[in-house]
Write a protein that holds these residues in place. Structure first.
Motif, PDB file in Angstrom:
ATOM      1  N   ALA A  77       0.454  -1.349  -0.287  1.00 14.16           N
ATOM      2  CA  ALA A  77       0.257   0.057  -0.182  1.00 14.16           C
ATOM      3  C   ALA A  77       0.775   0.904  -0.061  1.00 14.16           C
ATOM      4  N   ASP A  78       1.958   0.832   0.163  1.00 17.43           N
ATOM      5  CA  ASP A  78       3.145   2.676   0.293  1.00 17.43           C
ATOM      6  C   ASP A  78       2.516   3.308  -1.111  1.00 17.43           C
ATOM      7  N   ILE A  79       2.131   2.916  -2.732  1.00 14.69           N
ATOM      8  CA  ILE A  79       1.613   3.765  -3.590  1.00 14.69           C
ATOM      9  C   ILE A  79       0.358   4.432  -2.648  1.00 14.69           C
ATOM     10  N   TRP A  80      -0.896   4.122  -1.448  1.00  9.21           N
ATOM     11  CA  TRP A  80      -1.844   5.018  -1.960  1.00  9.21           C
ATOM     12  C   TRP A  80      -1.564   5.624  -0.655  1.00  9.21           C
ATOM     13  N   ARG A  81      -0.559   4.981   0.511  1.00 13.87           N
ATOM     14  CA  ARG A  81      -0.452   5.894   1.028  1.00 13.87           C
ATOM     15  C   ARG A  81      -0.357   7.830   1.602  1.00 13.87           C
ATOM     16  N   ASP A  82       0.946   8.593   0.511  1.00 16.99           N
ATOM     17  CA  ASP A  82       0.815   9.696   1.099  1.00 16.99           C
ATOM     18  C   ASP A  82      -0.956  10.886   0.408  1.00 16.99           C
ATOM     19  N   GLU A  83      -1.460   9.526   0.033  1.00 17.73           N
ATOM     20  CA  GLU A  83      -2.404  10.327  -0.184  1.00 17.73           C
ATOM     21  C   GLU A  83      -3.685   9.763   0.754  1.00 17.73           C
ATOM     22  N   VAL A 106       6.217   1.837  10.833  1.00 21.60           N
ATOM     23  CA  VAL A 106       6.308   2.780  10.320  1.00 21.60           C
ATOM     24  C   VAL A 106       6.961   3.506  10.881  1.00 21.60           C
ATOM     25  N   GLY A 107       7.842   3.860  10.901  1.00 16.94           N
ATOM     26  CA  GLY A 107       8.756   5.421  10.800  1.00 16.94           C
ATOM     27  C   GLY A 107       9.709   5.710  10.016  1.00 16.94           C
ATOM     28  N   GLU A 108       9.866   4.752   8.818  1.00 15.39           N
ATOM     29  CA  GLU A 108       9.455   4.950   7.017  1.00 15.39           C
ATOM     30  C   GLU A 108       8.295   5.615   6.195  1.00 15.39           C
ATOM     31  N   CYS A 109       7.340   5.210   6.914  1.00 13.29           N
ATOM     32  CA  CYS A 109       6.019   5.354   6.602  1.00 13.29           C
ATOM     33  C   CYS A 109       5.021   6.645   6.967  1.00 13.29           C
TER      34      CYS A 109
END
Length: 294
Positions: A77-83, A106-109
């Motif tokens: 889900a890394d590609i959607w998390r910023d949104e 978590v720390g890197e996300c």
């Protein structure tokens, strides 16, 4: 349910608690594979959705449980998390309940403007047994979040968290048994120990359900109905309301929102004996209770 936001669906099993995952079970009933991970279409922007009058459907002061059919910190889900972070940023008046089995990621996300945490995010880790508690809670305590808690569900092994409660960082502990195919037993004595430890430190403990197999005084009880499970959890008297969690919610301009402007949950007659009530977002007034009355 009005208090759930699933921006994506599907997950990869990663620990003992995943063995009989309810999401995998329900997906299988629908002819789907729970390991298929995808962004939801209609649900992704749910916290920003409005009614015909232009008001947010999710009211100020409500709590949304995030990714209940996935994991917010899932690698896929890394590609959607910023949104998703952007949506959370736009609703500083709503509490977002995050739960993960992957605290090491978590720390890197976290978003670029995270700082020492956002007031409207309540971060929790899953602790299904002592092994996972000792693995995940120390990471939880090291991360920059304003609000932290743990969820022992499915509760499949005795746990002591007293040493972690001593830190004063944990604000809530939730406990629930296991359901669906292959449900493993939850023991009364395990729940009682957690309850006692939370009471010692005045931390809210919510025993929300017994699960399908509940063991007390050496006897195993088969409790198939989720409603009955929640009712029996309530009757146990093990839940405990500790010191309140104080969220400093505000509007987009940063102006604090006072109590009278925040959502006040409504609880109907059937809610009064439910184990979930102590942490619930309230009844949706869907009318099903009346429809089911004889």
């Amino acid at each position: 349910m009005h208090d759930i936001w699933n921006p994506w669906h599907g997950c990869k099993k990663c620990s003992e608690g995943c063995q009989n995952c309810y999401m995998y079970f329900l997906d299988e009933q629908r002819g789907k594979n729970g390991a298929d991970i995808y962004r939801t279409k209609a649900g992704f922007r749910y916290p920003l959705s409005k009614d015909r009058s232009g008001r947010y459907k999710v009211q100020s002061g409500e709590q949304l449980r995030v990714c209940m059919t996935s994991d917010f910190f899932l690698e896929e889900a890394d590609i959607w998390r910023d949104e998703a972070w952007s949506i959370i940023r736009q609703r500083p008046d709503v509490v977002f309940f995050l739960l993960t089995k992957r605290p090491e990621r978590v720390g890197e996300c976290l978003p670029y403007d995270w700082g020492d945490g956002w007031e409207n995010v309540f971060f929790n880790v899953s602790c299904e047994n002592q092994k996972r508690a000792d693995e995940r809670i120390p990471i939880l305590l090291s991360l920059p979040f304003k609000h932290k808690g743990i969820m022992c569900a499915p509760f499949i092994g005795e746990i002591s968290i007293r040493e972690y409660l001593k830190t004063g960082q944990l604000e809530q502990v939730i406990c629930d048994g296991e359901n669906y195919a292959g449900a493993r037993p939850c023991h009364y004595e395990w729940v009682k120990r957690l309850s006692d430890e939370c009471r010692e430190f005045n931390v809210t403990f919510a025993f929300v359900g017994t699960g399908r197999r509940f063991v007390k005084d050496g006897k195993t009880y088969r409790i198939e109905s989720s409603e009955l499970q929640a009712n029996q959890a309530y009757k146990s008297g093990l839940s405990f309301k500790g010191k309140p969690i104080e969220y400093k919610l505000c509007n987009l301009l940063g102006m604090p929102l006072s109590g009278e402007r925040l959502y006040q949950p409504y609880f109907g007659e059937k809610c009064q004996n439910c184990g979930m009530k102590i942490i619930c977002n309230g009844c949706t007034l869907c009318g099903k209770c009346k429809q089911n009355q004889p």
